[in-house]
Scaffold this active site. Sequence first.
Site, PDB file in Angstrom:
ATOM      1  CG  ASP A  81      -3.806  -4.991  -4.833  1.00  0.00           C
ATOM      2  OD1 ASP A  81      -3.535  -5.862  -5.626  1.00  0.00           O
ATOM      3  OD2 ASP A  81      -4.416  -4.093  -5.285  1.00  0.00           O
ATOM      4  CD  GLU A 176      -6.279  -7.088 -10.209  1.00  0.00           C
ATOM      5  OE1 GLU A 176      -6.766  -7.454 -11.315  1.00  0.00           O
ATOM      6  OE2 GLU A 176      -7.047  -6.970  -9.129  1.00  0.00           O
TER       7      GLU A 176
END
Length: 410
Positions: A81, A176
């Site tokens: 991400d 994350e």
Amino acid sequence: MSSVLERFLRYVQIDTQSDPNSETFPSTAKQRNLSNLLAEELRALGVADAHVDDHGYVYATIPSNSDRKDIPVICFCSHVDTSPDVTGENVKPIVHRNWDGSDIILPDDHSQVLRIGELHDLDQQIGNDIVTASGSTLLGADNKAGVAEIMAAAEYLLANPQIKHGDIKILFTPDEEVGRGTENVDLQKLGADFGYTVDGEAIGTLEDETFSADGVKITIHGVSTHPGYAIGKLENALKIAAEILARLPKDTLSPETTQDKEGFIHPVQMEGIQEKAVLSFIIRDFTVAGLHEKEAFLKGIMEEVLKAYPNSSGEFKVQEQYRNMKEVLDQHPEVIKNALTAMERVGLNPIQRSIRGGTDGSRLSYMGLPCPNIFAGEHAFHSKLEWVSVQDMEKAVEVIVELATVWEEK
């Protein structure tokens, strides 16, 4: 190892931005687009067990090719991400070949300029190939540089069986950037003894200490009434929340006024109406005691402000996010020693340091997988000026490959 650039340029064009306000996992379905691609590419390389689980994690194993049976299983981990702070949609990466040190003016927004003296470590890159976005998005080097480096290292190891290594696990995580990257990881399934996140900044750096981190949410319940007849009745929750923010110190305890081992209180979101307002903060310090001090200070501000609003109330909720991984890593010195050895072998002068942030490794370490952070080459992350050097990425690939051999030897 040249595949790292080609991979990186492809991966950054896939929008994988996570969403801190989502209650799903992953927080955005689009993260799976990259996860699915990575699993497919790993299988094409011959990694038979590569797959995406129900939570969007990529698990894969490069089997041992060593005769030794006592080699610890190591894992390399990066997150797919990108930050919610700047859009990651329609990223247009640009490679500035053999950069001569002059200003890099990004074409889609000429106010976005990379200049020596304004961006840390940029002056070390003259003659190298610099990758940026076009000025209207982030680049996504955080952490697609790490993803590309792990993938390129996997390709190299599989194509060169004369390089001996034990079992190597690969883990790519979602979310994350919103603090949930390890929330549903299955360490028993992963089956690794030690790990390394590839999510660091400058070439040669090894980070074995992170912030400890909490999130705080303050909810203000005001008193709402018709503004035409509000005298003596209205207690506007938005104004109460604004007063709390206004009482935060101007010259300390904020990201813009702290450095090194100093922590901070950082408001990240405010929303509401006159009846109810919510303030969201991140609290950071290198010790848990420091976190608690800052949380008590912030709660004290809330309580003091509310004294002037007798019919209003406030809720103060703390959510643990991650803890300083150094306490775990100090119990496993071989994890650090082997990484430093690998960097030295590929011609680097390693720099062991703390990070004013966190990685998936922070939580993984406390979950039972000691996991420091090695450099990926990413810089100016969470901004439109984000950049990475091709040569730094290639060197990171070398470190990953060498690290696998160090563990096999020792």
